[in-house]
Design an enzyme around this catalytic site. Structure first.
Site, PDB file in Angstrom:
ATOM      1  N   ASN A 164       0.811  -1.228   0.000  1.00  0.00           N
ATOM      2  CA  ASN A 164       0.000   0.000   0.000  1.00  0.00           C
ATOM      3  C   ASN A 164       0.843   1.276   0.000  1.00  0.00           C
ATOM      4  OD1 ASN A 164       0.726  -0.663   2.607  1.00  0.00           O
ATOM      5  ND2 ASN A 164      -1.120   0.132   3.539  1.00  0.00           N
ATOM      6  N   GLU A 264       4.148  -3.993  12.622  1.00  0.00           N
ATOM      7  CA  GLU A 264       3.165  -2.944  12.325  1.00  0.00           C
ATOM      8  C   GLU A 264       2.053  -3.604  11.539  1.00  0.00           C
ATOM      9  OE1 GLU A 264       3.179   0.169  13.377  1.00  0.00           O
ATOM     10  OE2 GLU A 264       5.055  -0.127  14.453  1.00  0.00           O
ATOM     11  N   CYS A 298      -3.233   1.460   6.615  1.00  0.00           N
ATOM     12  CA  CYS A 298      -3.399   0.776   7.913  1.00  0.00           C
ATOM     13  C   CYS A 298      -4.228   1.626   8.871  1.00  0.00           C
ATOM     14  CB  CYS A 298      -2.048   0.472   8.519  1.00  0.00           C
ATOM     15  SG  CYS A 298      -1.007   1.915   8.678  1.00  0.00           S
ATOM     16  N   GLU A 397     -10.879  -5.514   9.314  1.00  0.00           N
ATOM     17  CA  GLU A 397     -10.304  -4.461   8.470  1.00  0.00           C
ATOM     18  C   GLU A 397     -10.731  -4.735   7.019  1.00  0.00           C
ATOM     19  OE1 GLU A 397      -6.066  -4.874   7.648  1.00  0.00           O
ATOM     20  OE2 GLU A 397      -5.816  -2.741   8.076  1.00  0.00           O
TER      21      GLU A 397
HETATM   22  P1  NDP Z   1       0.559  -9.163   3.881  1.00  0.00           P
HETATM   23  O1  NDP Z   1       0.691  -9.541   5.309  1.00  0.00           O
HETATM   24  O2  NDP Z   1      -0.194 -10.047   2.993  1.00  0.00           O
HETATM   25  O3  NDP Z   1       1.996  -9.017   3.190  1.00  0.00           O
HETATM   26  C1  NDP Z   1       2.983  -8.156   3.682  1.00  0.00           C
HETATM   27  C2  NDP Z   1       4.344  -8.680   3.290  1.00  0.00           C
HETATM   28  O4  NDP Z   1       4.573  -9.935   3.917  1.00  0.00           O
HETATM   29  C3  NDP Z   1       4.506  -8.916   1.792  1.00  0.00           C
HETATM   30  O5  NDP Z   1       5.829  -8.596   1.416  1.00  0.00           O
HETATM   31  C4  NDP Z   1       4.258 -10.410   1.690  1.00  0.00           C
HETATM   32  O6  NDP Z   1       4.835 -10.988   0.545  1.00  0.00           O
HETATM   33  C5  NDP Z   1       4.929 -10.904   2.951  1.00  0.00           C
HETATM   34  N1  NDP Z   1       4.469 -12.196   3.434  1.00  0.00           N
HETATM   35  C6  NDP Z   1       3.294 -12.844   3.166  1.00  0.00           C
HETATM   36  N2  NDP Z   1       3.253 -14.008   3.841  1.00  0.00           N
HETATM   37  C7  NDP Z   1       4.414 -14.117   4.541  1.00  0.00           C
HETATM   38  C8  NDP Z   1       4.958 -15.090   5.432  1.00  0.00           C
HETATM   39  N3  NDP Z   1       4.290 -16.195   5.749  1.00  0.00           N
HETATM   40  N4  NDP Z   1       6.171 -14.870   5.983  1.00  0.00           N
HETATM   41  C9  NDP Z   1       6.856 -13.752   5.699  1.00  0.00           C
HETATM   42  N5  NDP Z   1       6.393 -12.788   4.848  1.00  0.00           N
HETATM   43  C10 NDP Z   1       5.190 -12.976   4.290  1.00  0.00           C
HETATM   44  O7  NDP Z   1      -0.010  -7.697   3.897  1.00  0.00           O
HETATM   45  P2  NDP Z   1      -0.472  -6.816   2.657  1.00  0.00           P
HETATM   46  O8  NDP Z   1       0.659  -6.709   1.694  1.00  0.00           O
HETATM   47  O9  NDP Z   1      -1.777  -7.336   2.178  1.00  0.00           O
HETATM   48  O10 NDP Z   1      -0.644  -5.376   3.327  1.00  0.00           O
HETATM   49  C11 NDP Z   1      -1.821  -4.913   3.876  1.00  0.00           C
HETATM   50  C12 NDP Z   1      -1.785  -5.031   5.402  1.00  0.00           C
HETATM   51  O11 NDP Z   1      -0.730  -4.256   5.940  1.00  0.00           O
HETATM   52  C13 NDP Z   1      -3.042  -4.489   6.038  1.00  0.00           C
HETATM   53  O12 NDP Z   1      -3.498  -5.361   7.038  1.00  0.00           O
HETATM   54  C14 NDP Z   1      -2.583  -3.177   6.678  1.00  0.00           C
HETATM   55  O13 NDP Z   1      -3.351  -2.746   7.751  1.00  0.00           O
HETATM   56  C15 NDP Z   1      -1.192  -3.511   7.069  1.00  0.00           C
HETATM   57  N6  NDP Z   1      -0.415  -2.293   7.246  1.00  0.00           N
HETATM   58  C16 NDP Z   1      -0.061  -1.908   8.518  1.00  0.00           C
HETATM   59  C17 NDP Z   1       0.606  -0.706   8.735  1.00  0.00           C
HETATM   60  C18 NDP Z   1       0.993  -0.273  10.115  1.00  0.00           C
HETATM   61  O14 NDP Z   1       1.775   0.672  10.240  1.00  0.00           O
HETATM   62  N7  NDP Z   1       0.482  -0.885  11.162  1.00  0.00           N
HETATM   63  C19 NDP Z   1       0.934   0.180   7.625  1.00  0.00           C
HETATM   64  C20 NDP Z   1       0.494  -0.313   6.338  1.00  0.00           C
HETATM   65  C21 NDP Z   1      -0.138  -1.514   6.172  1.00  0.00           C
HETATM   66  P3  NDP Z   1       3.974 -11.142  -0.810  1.00  0.00           P
HETATM   67  O15 NDP Z   1       3.679  -9.778  -1.273  1.00  0.00           O
HETATM   68  O16 NDP Z   1       4.873 -11.894  -1.701  1.00  0.00           O
HETATM   69  O17 NDP Z   1       2.729 -11.903  -0.440  1.00  0.00           O
END
Ligand code: NDP
Length: 500
Positions: A164, A264, A298, A397
């Site tokens: 995002n 986060e 987020c 969410e």
């Molecule tokens: P995901 O958890 O699906 O993915 C985040 C990252 O983790 C990606 O690089 C993904 O790779 C990787 N990933 C996925 N599965 C694993 C695993 N089992 N082990 C290690 N890494 C893994 O989140 P989204 O990309 O869908 O992002 C949206 C989410 O992020 C929302 O819930 C949002 O609220 C949160 N967010 C939180 C923030 C905060 O500051 N608290 C800020 C911004 C977002 P790949 O892309 O290859 O799947």
């Protein structure tokens, strides 16, 4: 002049060898790649390496080898190098932002370019703050002793980030992580790796200019469930910075064991509109919180809790504000919202709306994907009234451009609804009473509360993160607070009577 995503030239460096390991731009050991597609046009923008365990091993080995030299580099020198990263990012901001918008979908002027400039700012702030990391000298009972404390980097830091905010979220870890003396292996999200690869070129250029050893910063792409999972469990990774979904954060923590983690995670931020609020301001801020980055933030406004006495007027104003959000190409005049980034997000948005409709909520605006667009990911600004506590829109969410309105009768009920989901990232309250501000600040279980502005309000240097005991994670991103989390305190006791 770029007037549409189709005009964006994808830099040649993204077409081959776009991963960085030990200072060299490489392909995956397997030679495998995967396609990065634009949610705006549907076109394939580039193929990037599909890494696996062998690539992770090589990147971690490079980071481990580089750590002693980077840690021993004087802090003012490290700060100078990190500041240079900020400069180089600013110089390349337009190119990086164009690629960011075409791979992520957000509007260029209002969101994409500001994101890259904030990315640069995060490196600048880390460089400025790290040289002021003073630590305590502890008074001791034994008069012969002098006890000092030092902040030490952990070693190899894994950084895994979502789609995002493809460059600003990584920079929240990379700036402080590097400035504090850690070496990095990062994995960007698979739908938006390109802008971060370009940003990574700026980071590596600053390291090369300073003559630092290869491997201080490494970047690999590949599926999170394979590459990310292997990376966080790697025995030579000491510290993990992760932003993403709560379930992914939980999986990472269970794999990470006793490693230090910054998590986060998801949010479900409400805006609470009290009876004494300025309704026009509240409606404007609520709409912004729901529709900025198409709700894929987020700290987006996921729910709007409205005092029953002002419900009708507030909803009227909210619908008017929502009509001002128009989807389109990130570079088109008048487009204030891009497409959603990916199909799972669109499906989740539909699922939550279907659930609410089935339980009696009423759509006032939008409500279904737009047709006649280049991809099926364009979702209009949606307002839905009559949302109740049991609906998915309230409990989970959504991460889409939806403004769900829930009515409350008392402040106590508003707090109960706000706190009931277990998420606690950022919440907002509109009220003209300072007494109410402090009452809500005390009662809301969340890491951050904003009064009289959007849930989407933050500044780069403020401490931001999940409230204790919530599903939104732990650790703080923002300014000098992250420096505390990417270092550990080492205590050194000296018996001066026994020295020469
Ligand atoms: P995901 O958890 O699906 O993915 C985040 C990252 O983790 C990606 O690089 C993904 O790779 C990787 N990933 C996925 N599965 C694993 C695993 N089992 N082990 C290690 N890494 C893994 O989140 P989204 O990309 O869908 O992002 C949206 C989410 O992020 C929302 O819930 C949002 O609220 C949160 N967010 C939180 C923030 C905060 O500051 N608290 C800020 C911004 C977002 P790949 O892309 O290859 O799947």
């Amino acid at each position: 002049m770029v007037r549409a995503s189709g005009d964006v030239q994808i830099p040649e460096v993204l077409r081959d060898k776009s991963n960085l390991i030990a200072g060299r731009w490489v392909n995956a050991v397997s030679g495998e790649t995967f396609a990065v597609k634009s949610p705006v046009t549907g076109a394939v923008l580039a193929e990037v390496p599909k890494c696996g365990p062998a690539d992770v091993d090589a990147a971690v080995a490079a980071a481990k080898a580089a750590w002693p030299v980077w840690k021993a580099t004087p802090v003012f020198k490290r700060a100078e190098v990190v500041l240079r990263m900020a400069e180089l990012l600013r110089e390349s901001a337009e190119t990086i932002a164009q690629v960011l918008c075409v791979e992520q979908g957000k509007p260029y002027e209002g969101e994409g370019l500001p994101e890259v400039l904030e990315t640069a700012l995060n490196f600048q702030l880390a460089a400025e703050d790290v040289v002021r990391m003073e630590t305590p000298i502890i008074p001791m009972r034994d008069p012969a002793k002098r006890v000092l404390t030092f902040r030490e980097p952990y070693g190899v830091m894994a950084v895994i980030t979502p789609w995002n905010f493809p460059t600003v979220i990584p920079s929240e870890y990379l700036g402080p992580g590097l400035a504090a003396g850690n070496t990095i292996v990062m994995k960007p999200a698979s739908t938006t790796p390109l802008s971060m690869i370009l940003a990574g070129r700026c980071i590596q250029q600053a390291l090369d200019e300073a003559g630092l050893p290869a491997g201080v910063f490494n970047l690999i792409t590949g599926p999170g469930a394979a590459v990310g999972d292997y990376l966080v469990a790697h025995p030579d990774v000491a510290l993990i910075g992760f932003t993403g979904e709560t379930v992914t954060g939980e999986a990472i923590c269970s794999r990470a064991g006793i490693k230090m983690t910054l998590m986060e995670l998801g949010g479900n931020g409400p805006v609470i509109v009290c009876g004494d609020a300025n309704l026009a301001e509240a409606a404007k801020a609520a709409a912004f919180g729901c529709f900025y980055n198409a709700g894929q933030v987020c700290c987006a406004t996921e729910r709007i809790l409205v005092d029953a006495t002002v419900h009708d007027e507030f909803v009227r104003l909210l619908v008017e504000e929502a009509k001002g959000y128009v989807t389109g190409d990130p570079f088109a005049d008048g487009a204030t919202m891009g497409p959603l980034n990916n199909e799972p997000t669109a499906l989740k948005t539909e699922l939550h709306l279907d659930d609410a409709r089935a339980k009696g909520a009423k759509i006032l605006l939008g409500g279904a994907r737009e047709t006649g667009k280049p991809t099926g990911l364009y979702f209009p600004a949606t307002v839905i009234d009559g949302v109740t506590k049991d609906m998915l829109l309230n409990m989970e969410e959504t991460f889409g451009p939806v403004a769900p309105v829930i009515t409350f009768a008392t402040d106590e009920e508003a707090v109960e609804i706000a706190n009931m989901t277990g998420y606690g990232l950022q919440m907002a309250v509109f009220t003209s009473s300072i007494k109410r501000c402090f009452w809500y600040a005390d009662k809301l279980r969340t890491g951050n509360v904003v009064f009289n502005d959007s849930t989407d309000y933050w500044e780069a240097h403020e401490p931001f993160g999940g409230g204790g005991g919530t599903r939104s994670g732990h650790g703080r991103l923002g300014g000098r607070y992250t420096l505390d989390d990417v270092t550990h305190l080492k205590t050194v006791a000296i018996d001066i009577e026994k020295t020469l």
